[in-house]
Design a protein around this motif. Structure first.
Motif, PDB file in Angstrom:
ATOM      1  N   ASN A   3       0.831  -1.202   0.000  1.00  0.00           N
ATOM      2  CA  ASN A   3       0.000   0.000   0.000  1.00  0.00           C
ATOM      3  C   ASN A   3       0.863   1.249   0.000  1.00  0.00           C
ATOM      4  OD1 ASN A   3      -1.536   2.241   1.371  1.00  0.00           O
ATOM      5  ND2 ASN A   3      -3.183   0.749   1.133  1.00  0.00           N
ATOM      6  N   VAL A   4       1.888   1.269   0.843  1.00  0.00           N
ATOM      7  CA  VAL A   4       2.785   2.428   0.923  1.00  0.00           C
ATOM      8  C   VAL A   4       3.577   2.571  -0.378  1.00  0.00           C
ATOM      9  CG1 VAL A   4       4.766   3.432   2.130  1.00  0.00           C
ATOM     10  CG2 VAL A   4       2.915   2.374   3.433  1.00  0.00           C
ATOM     11  N   LEU A   5       4.097   1.464  -0.904  1.00  0.00           N
ATOM     12  CA  LEU A   5       4.833   1.530  -2.166  1.00  0.00           C
ATOM     13  C   LEU A   5       3.943   2.025  -3.304  1.00  0.00           C
ATOM     14  CD1 LEU A   5       7.048  -1.680  -2.326  1.00  0.00           C
ATOM     15  CD2 LEU A   5       7.785   0.664  -1.996  1.00  0.00           C
ATOM     16  N   GLY A   6       2.735   1.525  -3.364  1.00  0.00           N
ATOM     17  CA  GLY A   6       1.806   1.939  -4.417  1.00  0.00           C
ATOM     18  C   GLY A   6       1.445   3.407  -4.328  1.00  0.00           C
ATOM     19  N   SER A  58       1.597  12.574   5.179  1.00  0.00           N
ATOM     20  CA  SER A  58       0.360  12.474   5.943  1.00  0.00           C
ATOM     21  C   SER A  58      -0.190  11.050   5.934  1.00  0.00           C
ATOM     22  CB  SER A  58      -0.673  13.444   5.371  1.00  0.00           C
ATOM     23  OG  SER A  58      -1.902  13.311   6.019  1.00  0.00           O
ATOM     24  N   VAL A  59      -0.203  10.431   4.769  1.00  0.00           N
ATOM     25  CA  VAL A  59      -0.724   9.064   4.651  1.00  0.00           C
ATOM     26  C   VAL A  59       0.102   8.097   5.490  1.00  0.00           C
ATOM     27  CG1 VAL A  59      -0.963   7.113   3.050  1.00  0.00           C
ATOM     28  CG2 VAL A  59      -1.849   9.356   2.424  1.00  0.00           C
ATOM     29  N   THR A  60       1.410   8.180   5.376  1.00  0.00           N
ATOM     30  CA  THR A  60       2.253   7.239   6.120  1.00  0.00           C
ATOM     31  C   THR A  60       2.198   7.498   7.626  1.00  0.00           C
ATOM     32  OG1 THR A  60       4.220   8.575   5.655  1.00  0.00           O
ATOM     33  CG2 THR A  60       3.786   6.704   4.191  1.00  0.00           C
ATOM     34  N   ALA A  61       2.101   8.752   8.028  1.00  0.00           N
ATOM     35  CA  ALA A  61       1.995   9.065   9.460  1.00  0.00           C
ATOM     36  C   ALA A  61       0.693   8.526  10.037  1.00  0.00           C
ATOM     37  CB  ALA A  61       2.098  10.570   9.679  1.00  0.00           C
ATOM     38  N   GLU A  62      -0.403   8.721   9.328  1.00  0.00           N
ATOM     39  CA  GLU A  62      -1.696   8.219   9.810  1.00  0.00           C
ATOM     40  C   GLU A  62      -1.719   6.700   9.830  1.00  0.00           C
ATOM     41  OE1 GLU A  62      -4.346   9.900  11.142  1.00  0.00           O
ATOM     42  OE2 GLU A  62      -2.956  11.584  11.054  1.00  0.00           O
ATOM     43  N   LEU A  63      -1.140   6.090   8.811  1.00  0.00           N
ATOM     44  CA  LEU A  63      -1.083   4.638   8.760  1.00  0.00           C
ATOM     45  C   LEU A  63      -0.256   4.087   9.921  1.00  0.00           C
ATOM     46  CD1 LEU A  63      -2.005   2.240   7.028  1.00  0.00           C
ATOM     47  CD2 LEU A  63       0.079   2.516   5.694  1.00  0.00           C
ATOM     48  N   ALA A  64       0.850   4.737  10.222  1.00  0.00           N
ATOM     49  CA  ALA A  64       1.745   4.272  11.290  1.00  0.00           C
ATOM     50  C   ALA A  64       1.124   4.410  12.679  1.00  0.00           C
ATOM     51  CB  ALA A  64       3.067   5.029  11.235  1.00  0.00           C
ATOM     52  N   LYS A  65       0.216   5.338  12.852  1.00  0.00           N
ATOM     53  CA  LYS A  65      -0.369   5.498  14.188  1.00  0.00           C
ATOM     54  C   LYS A  65      -1.734   4.827  14.344  1.00  0.00           C
ATOM     55  CE  LYS A  65      -2.245  10.190  13.716  1.00  0.00           C
ATOM     56  NZ  LYS A  65      -2.099  11.568  14.155  1.00  0.00           N
ATOM     57  N   THR A  82      -2.386  -1.113  12.742  1.00  0.00           N
ATOM     58  CA  THR A  82      -1.118  -1.257  12.012  1.00  0.00           C
ATOM     59  C   THR A  82       0.107  -1.114  12.915  1.00  0.00           C
ATOM     60  OG1 THR A  82      -1.068   1.093  11.420  1.00  0.00           O
ATOM     61  CG2 THR A  82      -2.117  -0.414   9.850  1.00  0.00           C
ATOM     62  N   GLN A  83      -0.096  -1.084  14.204  1.00  0.00           N
ATOM     63  CA  GLN A  83       1.021  -0.881  15.137  1.00  0.00           C
ATOM     64  C   GLN A  83       2.108  -1.936  15.014  1.00  0.00           C
ATOM     65  OE1 GLN A  83       1.574   1.933  17.237  1.00  0.00           O
ATOM     66  NE2 GLN A  83       0.183   2.448  15.572  1.00  0.00           N
ATOM     67  N   ASP A  84       1.737  -3.135  14.652  1.00  0.00           N
ATOM     68  CA  ASP A  84       2.731  -4.206  14.514  1.00  0.00           C
ATOM     69  C   ASP A  84       3.501  -4.126  13.196  1.00  0.00           C
ATOM     70  OD1 ASP A  84       1.943  -5.233  16.953  1.00  0.00           O
ATOM     71  OD2 ASP A  84       0.579  -6.701  16.076  1.00  0.00           O
ATOM     72  N   PHE A  85       3.139  -3.163  12.347  1.00  0.00           N
ATOM     73  CA  PHE A  85       3.713  -3.106  11.007  1.00  0.00           C
ATOM     74  C   PHE A  85       4.413  -1.779  10.700  1.00  0.00           C
ATOM     75  CE2 PHE A  85      -0.056  -5.793  11.113  1.00  0.00           C
ATOM     76  CZ  PHE A  85       0.532  -7.020  10.829  1.00  0.00           C
ATOM     77  N   VAL A  86       4.752  -1.055  11.725  1.00  0.00           N
ATOM     78  CA  VAL A  86       5.416   0.237  11.527  1.00  0.00           C
ATOM     79  C   VAL A  86       6.732   0.067  10.778  1.00  0.00           C
ATOM     80  CG1 VAL A  86       6.461   2.215  12.713  1.00  0.00           C
ATOM     81  CG2 VAL A  86       4.242   1.343  13.465  1.00  0.00           C
ATOM     82  N   SER A  87       7.440  -1.006  11.029  1.00  0.00           N
ATOM     83  CA  SER A  87       8.706  -1.221  10.325  1.00  0.00           C
ATOM     84  C   SER A  87       8.473  -1.429   8.826  1.00  0.00           C
ATOM     85  CB  SER A  87       9.481  -2.390  10.911  1.00  0.00           C
ATOM     86  OG  SER A  87       8.775  -3.598  10.748  1.00  0.00           O
ATOM     87  N   ALA A  88       7.381  -2.073   8.444  1.00  0.00           N
ATOM     88  CA  ALA A  88       7.057  -2.259   7.027  1.00  0.00           C
ATOM     89  C   ALA A  88       6.739  -0.910   6.382  1.00  0.00           C
ATOM     90  CB  ALA A  88       5.876  -3.212   6.860  1.00  0.00           C
ATOM     91  N   ILE A  89       6.046  -0.051   7.120  1.00  0.00           N
ATOM     92  CA  ILE A  89       5.720   1.294   6.616  1.00  0.00           C
ATOM     93  C   ILE A  89       7.008   2.089   6.430  1.00  0.00           C
ATOM     94  CG2 ILE A  89       4.566   3.475   7.193  1.00  0.00           C
ATOM     95  CD1 ILE A  89       2.535   1.667   8.805  1.00  0.00           C
ATOM     96  N   GLN A  90       7.888   2.023   7.406  1.00  0.00           N
ATOM     97  CA  GLN A  90       9.152   2.751   7.326  1.00  0.00           C
ATOM     98  C   GLN A  90      10.037   2.226   6.199  1.00  0.00           C
ATOM     99  OE1 GLN A  90      10.376   2.122  11.387  1.00  0.00           O
ATOM    100  NE2 GLN A  90       9.514   4.089  12.058  1.00  0.00           N
ATOM    101  N   GLN A  91      10.095   0.922   6.044  1.00  0.00           N
ATOM    102  CA  GLN A  91      10.914   0.336   4.980  1.00  0.00           C
ATOM    103  C   GLN A  91      10.389   0.734   3.604  1.00  0.00           C
ATOM    104  OE1 GLN A  91      11.274  -3.932   5.042  1.00  0.00           O
ATOM    105  NE2 GLN A  91      12.513  -3.985   3.191  1.00  0.00           N
ATOM    106  N   ALA A  92       9.095   0.646   3.406  1.00  0.00           N
ATOM    107  CA  ALA A  92       8.506   1.027   2.121  1.00  0.00           C
ATOM    108  C   ALA A  92       8.708   2.519   1.860  1.00  0.00           C
ATOM    109  CB  ALA A  92       7.023   0.673   2.094  1.00  0.00           C
TER     110      ALA A  92
END
Length: 87
Positions: free
Chosen positions: A25-28, A53-60, A64-74
């Protein structure tokens, strides 16, 4: 003859599948914004603010708390592949 049959989506994706979904989702989102800027369909500033904004909202988001590293990596991969927009 083609027939439409009801299809049931997977009820509970595994944590790994959820991570892949969020990563994709983040890559797309990032690649779409990058292309829009490259094609003069939006400004670089808008794309950067929107992506941030999208990535910040997704990360919080609680789910999705268990996937913050995936958001950061993407996010990092998009920044590296689309430096004109995100760096």
């Amino acid at each position: 003859m083609v027939s439409a049959l009801p299809v049931k989506a997977q009820d509970d994706p595994t944590p790994r599948e959820k991570g892949y979904y969020i990563y994709g989702n983040v890559l797309g989102t990032g690649s779409t914004l990058c292309e829009a800027v490259a094609n003069n369909q939006m400004t670089r500033d808008f794309a950067r603010r929107y992506f941030s904004s999208v990535t910040a909202e997704l990360a919080k988001a609680p789910e999705t708390q268990d996937f913050v590293s995936a958001i950061q990596q993407a996010s990092s991969e998009i920044a590296n592949s689309c430096e004109d927009v995100f760096k």
